[in-house]
Scaffold this motif. Structure first.
Motif, short mmCIF file in Angstrom:
data_model
loop_
_atom_site.label_atom_id
_atom_site.label_comp_id
_atom_site.label_asym_id
_atom_site.label_seq_id
_atom_site.Cartn_x
_atom_site.Cartn_y
_atom_site.Cartn_z
N TYR A 34 2.25 1.84 -3.42
CA TYR A 34 1.24 2.35 -4.36
C TYR A 34 1.03 3.86 -4.17
N PHE A 35 0.91 4.31 -2.94
CA PHE A 35 0.67 5.74 -2.72
C PHE A 35 1.93 6.56 -3.01
N HIS A 81 1.84 6.99 -6.80
CA HIS A 81 0.64 7.66 -7.31
C HIS A 81 0.37 8.88 -6.42
N ASP A 128 -4.96 1.61 -13.99
CA ASP A 128 -5.43 2.70 -13.14
C ASP A 128 -6.59 3.47 -13.75
N SER A 180 0.83 -1.21 0.00
CA SER A 180 0.00 0.00 0.00
C SER A 180 0.86 1.25 0.00
N LYS A 235 -7.27 4.44 -5.38
CA LYS A 235 -6.78 4.84 -4.05
C LYS A 235 -7.78 4.44 -2.97
N THR A 279 -8.57 12.28 -5.10
CA THR A 279 -8.90 10.90 -4.71
C THR A 279 -9.40 10.15 -5.93
#
Length: 332
Positions: free
Chosen positions: A40-41, A44, A306, A37, A53, A49
């Motif tokens: 990923y953040f 990105h 995405d 996680s 996400k 939002t």
């Protein structure tokens, strides 16, 4: 569990000892999902939002709650009711609730895979996502039956009456994994282009999908086999503790797959070529800019991870000549 099992017949090592080992491994897998996680953040950071996400946040919350429930379950039997020979016969509320969250995680991940298949298959045959959707809906019905049967049990000695629900649920989960992995691999295989670098990325994604699908399927099959061979202990329950964690990690790994595959391709771009001899060549600088456009087109190929973009985006023919010439110059 056998209906003739008495408290004095319980072997702690194969029952609650197995649950303790399962919880320990599940905690390690939860730590891995936290790392996934975070990655990923970190990759990105765009403001706002997005759908994925929110998906990552929801999966992490469900995963954390599932871990909390199985930890409470083991704590209840091994700590709160230590040396209480009657407590191990009762099914604690957290044990029932963790099954509910496990089903929510698995069905949620399957639904996300279905959404991805539906997006990627736009402009193609709609039969494939319909088939996958029917399989997932059937799996949901079986899972609901398992939850209902489990909540009717108040003692572990009654679990032998719902073995059919356990076998049927795990079997349908395994079948759904095979169908989803096969569908995604088929869609990726039909999206190949004439560029070897793009095909290499597609192949890597297919490997990710096959490996994660095999991992969750093997976990389900292991739970089925241990439940059938050793129904009087909790080894199969300990394996089921890991199933939800593997699903979360497999989906997060697929979301991060594009980042992992682009790390190597970005390091082999035109910067390496220009710095090899330390000579500035204007004509090569212009072609490097064109190669950047090629990289953008290549990234757009996987943008369906995405966004709602088709994977079979066409690339202009001059880019092929650019790639060929860059490879020939790199050998100088």
């Amino acid at each position: 569990m056998s209906s003739s099992t008495q408290p004095s017949d319980i072997i702690i090592g194969r029952t609650f000892g197995a649950l303790f080992i399962g919880v320990t491994i599940a905690a390690v897998l939860f730590g891995l999902s936290c790392v996934q996680s975070f990655v990923y953040f970190q990759t990105h950071r765009d403001p706002g939002t997005t759908f994925y996400k929110l998906v990552v946040i929801c999966l992490w919350i469900l995963d954390a709650l599932h871990l909390a429930f199985i930890v409470h379950c083991v704590y209840y039997y091994l700590v709160s009711n230590y040396a209480n020979i009657t407590a191990p016969m009762d099914v604690v509320w957290s044990f029932k609730l963790q099954i509910l969250f496990e089903v929510l995680i698995i069905q949620g991940v399957h639904s996300l895979y279905l959404y991805r298949i539906w997006i990627v298959s736009q402009g193609r045959s709609r039969i494939l996502p319909i088939i996958v959707g029917i399989v997932i809906m059937s799996n949901s019905g079986v899972a609901i039956a398992l939850i209902w049967a489990l909540y009717q049990c108040s003692m572990f000695s009654e679990l032998n009456k719902i073995e059919w629900a356990t076998f049927l649920t795990l079997g349908t989960i395994t079948f759904a994994d095979v169908v989803i992995a096969s569908s995604l691999c088929y869609l990726l295989a039909t999206s190949r282009t004439e560029f070897s670098s793009t095909n290499s990325l597609i192949t890597r994604l297919m490997v990710y999908i096959i490996n994660t699908g095999c991992l969750t399927s093997m976990c389900s099959m292991a739970a089925i086999i241990t439940c059938a061979v050793m129904p009087t202990n909790f080894i199969f329950v300990a394996i089921e503790f890991l199933l939800a964690k593997l699903y979360v990690n497999s989906y997060l790994a697929l979301l991060n797959a594009r980042y992992y595959t682009e790390v190597n391709t970005d390091t082999n771009n035109s910067d390496t070529f220009h710095n090899r001899h330390g000579v500035y060549r204007p004509e090569l600088h212009v072609r490097a800019l064109d190669d950047d456009e090629l990289q953008v087109s290549r990234k757009d190929l996987f943008k369906h991870l995405d966004d709602t973009v088709h994977p079979s985006r066409s690339v202009k023919e001059p880019a092929l000549a650019v790639t060929t010439e860059m490879n020939s110059f790199s050998s100088v």
